[in-house]
Design a protein around this motif. Structure first.
Motif, PDB file in Angstrom:
ATOM      1  N   ILE A  72      37.220  35.797  49.186  1.00 17.95           N
ATOM      2  CA  ILE A  72      36.545  36.902  49.812  1.00 17.95           C
ATOM      3  C   ILE A  72      36.559  38.156  48.974  1.00 17.95           C
ATOM      4  CG2 ILE A  72      37.091  36.118  52.086  1.00 17.95           C
ATOM      5  CD1 ILE A  72      39.607  38.303  52.219  1.00 17.95           C
ATOM      6  N   ALA A  73      35.827  39.002  48.960  1.00 18.58           N
ATOM      7  CA  ALA A  73      35.961  40.250  47.846  1.00 18.58           C
ATOM      8  C   ALA A  73      36.418  41.243  49.150  1.00 18.58           C
ATOM      9  CB  ALA A  73      34.347  40.706  47.675  1.00 18.58           C
ATOM     10  N   VAL A  74      37.341  42.239  48.439  1.00 18.77           N
ATOM     11  CA  VAL A  74      37.976  43.162  49.273  1.00 18.77           C
ATOM     12  C   VAL A  74      37.661  44.403  48.568  1.00 18.77           C
ATOM     13  CG1 VAL A  74      40.359  43.898  50.092  1.00 18.77           C
ATOM     14  CG2 VAL A  74      39.641  41.420  50.053  1.00 18.77           C
ATOM     15  N   GLU A  75      37.609  45.491  49.331  1.00 14.64           N
ATOM     16  CA  GLU A  75      37.855  46.879  48.614  1.00 14.64           C
ATOM     17  C   GLU A  75      39.161  47.384  48.387  1.00 14.64           C
ATOM     18  OE1 GLU A  75      34.937  49.567  50.601  1.00 14.64           O
ATOM     19  OE2 GLU A  75      33.377  48.856  49.656  1.00 14.64           O
ATOM     20  N   ILE A 112      36.829  46.527  43.671  1.00 11.57           N
ATOM     21  CA  ILE A 112      36.594  45.464  44.440  1.00 11.57           C
ATOM     22  C   ILE A 112      37.544  44.150  43.774  1.00 11.57           C
ATOM     23  CG2 ILE A 112      34.943  43.676  45.053  1.00 11.57           C
ATOM     24  CD1 ILE A 112      32.805  45.742  44.924  1.00 11.57           C
ATOM     25  N   MET A 113      38.379  43.475  44.467  1.00  2.00           N
ATOM     26  CA  MET A 113      38.987  42.354  43.976  1.00  2.00           C
ATOM     27  C   MET A 113      38.602  40.926  44.777  1.00  2.00           C
ATOM     28  SD  MET A 113      41.275  43.786  42.079  1.00  2.00           S
ATOM     29  CE  MET A 113      42.718  42.562  41.963  1.00  2.00           C
ATOM     30  N   ILE A 114      38.621  39.968  44.126  1.00  2.00           N
ATOM     31  CA  ILE A 114      38.274  38.708  44.733  1.00  2.00           C
ATOM     32  C   ILE A 114      39.688  38.090  45.060  1.00  2.00           C
ATOM     33  CG2 ILE A 114      37.273  36.451  44.239  1.00  2.00           C
ATOM     34  CD1 ILE A 114      35.327  38.694  44.231  1.00  2.00           C
ATOM     35  N   PHE A 115      39.814  37.620  46.104  1.00  2.00           N
ATOM     36  CA  PHE A 115      41.033  36.945  46.593  1.00  2.00           C
ATOM     37  C   PHE A 115      40.849  35.611  47.043  1.00  2.00           C
ATOM     38  CE2 PHE A 115      42.252  41.430  47.339  1.00  2.00           C
ATOM     39  CZ  PHE A 115      43.584  41.415  46.876  1.00  2.00           C
ATOM     40  N   ARG A 116      41.687  34.577  47.023  1.00  2.00           N
ATOM     41  CA  ARG A 116      41.783  33.373  47.543  1.00  2.00           C
ATOM     42  C   ARG A 116      43.106  33.177  48.337  1.00  2.00           C
ATOM     43  NH1 ARG A 116      39.879  28.481  49.812  1.00  2.00           N
ATOM     44  NH2 ARG A 116      41.320  26.938  49.142  1.00  2.00           N
ATOM     45  N   PHE A 117      42.920  33.028  49.506  1.00  2.00           N
ATOM     46  CA  PHE A 117      43.987  32.889  50.427  1.00  2.00           C
ATOM     47  C   PHE A 117      44.302  31.353  51.148  1.00  2.00           C
ATOM     48  CE2 PHE A 117      42.176  37.009  51.069  1.00  2.00           C
ATOM     49  CZ  PHE A 117      43.178  37.964  50.735  1.00  2.00           C
ATOM     50  N   ASP A 118      45.461  31.184  51.577  1.00  2.00           N
ATOM     51  CA  ASP A 118      45.770  29.918  52.052  1.00  2.00           C
ATOM     52  C   ASP A 118      45.206  30.031  53.511  1.00  2.00           C
ATOM     53  OD1 ASP A 118      47.582  31.672  53.314  1.00  2.00           O
ATOM     54  OD2 ASP A 118      49.275  30.358  53.070  1.00  2.00           O
ATOM     55  N   GLU A 119      44.905  31.129  54.272  1.00  2.00           N
ATOM     56  CA  GLU A 119      44.477  30.956  55.495  1.00  2.00           C
ATOM     57  C   GLU A 119      43.294  32.229  55.468  1.00  2.00           C
ATOM     58  OE1 GLU A 119      47.331  30.446  58.882  1.00  2.00           O
ATOM     59  OE2 GLU A 119      48.662  31.565  57.202  1.00  2.00           O
ATOM     60  N   ASN A 129      40.998  44.610  60.518  1.00  5.96           N
ATOM     61  CA  ASN A 129      41.742  45.172  61.633  1.00  5.96           C
ATOM     62  C   ASN A 129      42.431  46.422  61.295  1.00  5.96           C
ATOM     63  OD1 ASN A 129      40.681  43.634  63.538  1.00  5.96           O
ATOM     64  ND2 ASN A 129      42.599  42.397  63.613  1.00  5.96           N
ATOM     65  N   ASN A 130      42.890  46.505  59.803  1.00  5.24           N
ATOM     66  CA  ASN A 130      43.843  47.337  59.253  1.00  5.24           C
ATOM     67  C   ASN A 130      42.999  48.369  58.328  1.00  5.24           C
ATOM     68  OD1 ASN A 130      46.822  47.099  59.958  1.00  5.24           O
ATOM     69  ND2 ASN A 130      45.979  44.949  59.857  1.00  5.24           N
ATOM     70  N   GLY A 131      41.826  48.393  58.476  1.00  4.50           N
ATOM     71  CA  GLY A 131      40.782  49.166  57.836  1.00  4.50           C
ATOM     72  C   GLY A 131      40.299  48.846  56.584  1.00  4.50           C
ATOM     73  N   ILE A 132      40.625  47.740  55.924  1.00  4.22           N
ATOM     74  CA  ILE A 132      40.338  47.234  54.618  1.00  4.22           C
ATOM     75  C   ILE A 132      38.988  46.502  54.845  1.00  4.22           C
ATOM     76  CG2 ILE A 132      40.996  45.881  52.518  1.00  4.22           C
ATOM     77  CD1 ILE A 132      42.716  48.407  53.213  1.00  4.22           C
ATOM     78  N   LYS A 133      38.245  47.045  54.005  1.00  5.33           N
ATOM     79  CA  LYS A 133      36.710  46.315  53.937  1.00  5.33           C
ATOM     80  C   LYS A 133      36.750  45.061  53.143  1.00  5.33           C
ATOM     81  CE  LYS A 133      31.632  47.240  53.097  1.00  5.33           C
ATOM     82  NZ  LYS A 133      30.920  48.116  52.514  1.00  5.33           N
ATOM     83  N   THR A 134      36.008  44.046  53.919  1.00  5.90           N
ATOM     84  CA  THR A 134      35.633  42.655  53.087  1.00  5.90           C
ATOM     85  C   THR A 134      34.276  42.784  52.952  1.00  5.90           C
ATOM     86  OG1 THR A 134      35.633  41.668  55.187  1.00  5.90           O
ATOM     87  CG2 THR A 134      37.713  41.582  53.749  1.00  5.90           C
TER      88      THR A 134
END
Length: 143
Positions: A72-75, A112-119, A129-134
């Motif tokens: 996902i890309a996250v602001e 913008i950062m790219i993240f890989r998560f386990d979930e 839900n905490n105001g961070i845009k994906t």
């Protein structure tokens, strides 16, 4: 919200990175973001491109070992502590970051950062839900 990332396993030798980039360029595939991790024998090149399906097909046709992964890309607020704010939300929701890397564009006052998560789905929900845009894949591919 999910983005398709292309991962290519390449031998750690002169010219292999060029071969990937040359092939993509000749097929009008634009690299939007990348990360390269290496060992003494091989590297993993992770790419966000404007046309991930075409990139995947062309790389496979040319006998590269390639895979697709959801990221996902996250602001991230572009200010001191901005990344820590995002990471705290993840920590508080017990979500592990497998890896991350920077993206080449800015969005307003955010990087913008790219993240890989386990979930991944849980991470998207917690961040939103905490105001961070994906950011949607089509937005990233079209930049």
């Amino acid at each position: 919200m999910k983005i398709t990332q292309i991962s290519i396993f390449i031998e750690n030798q002169s010219g292999r990175l060029w071969e990937v980039c040359d092939l993509l360029g000749k097929n009008n595939i634009n690299i939007r973001a990348l990360s390269l991790a290496d060992t003494s024998d091989f590297g993993i090149l992770r790419l966000i491109v404007n046309d991930p399906e075409k990139a995947y097909q062309k790389l496979r046709e040319n006998e590269f070992t390639v895979g697709k992964t959801e990221v996902i890309a996250v602001e991230v607020p572009d200010s001191p502590g901005g990344l820590a704010k995002v990471l705290k939300i993840l920590k508080d929701n017990n979500i592990n970051v497998e890896y991350m890397y920077a993206f080449v564009e800015r969005s307003g006052d955010c990087a913008i950062m790219i993240f890989r998560f386990d979930e991944t789905d849980k991470a998207i929900e917690a961040l939103n839900n905490n105001g961070i845009k994906t950011i949607k894949g089509q937005e990233i591919y079209g930049l």
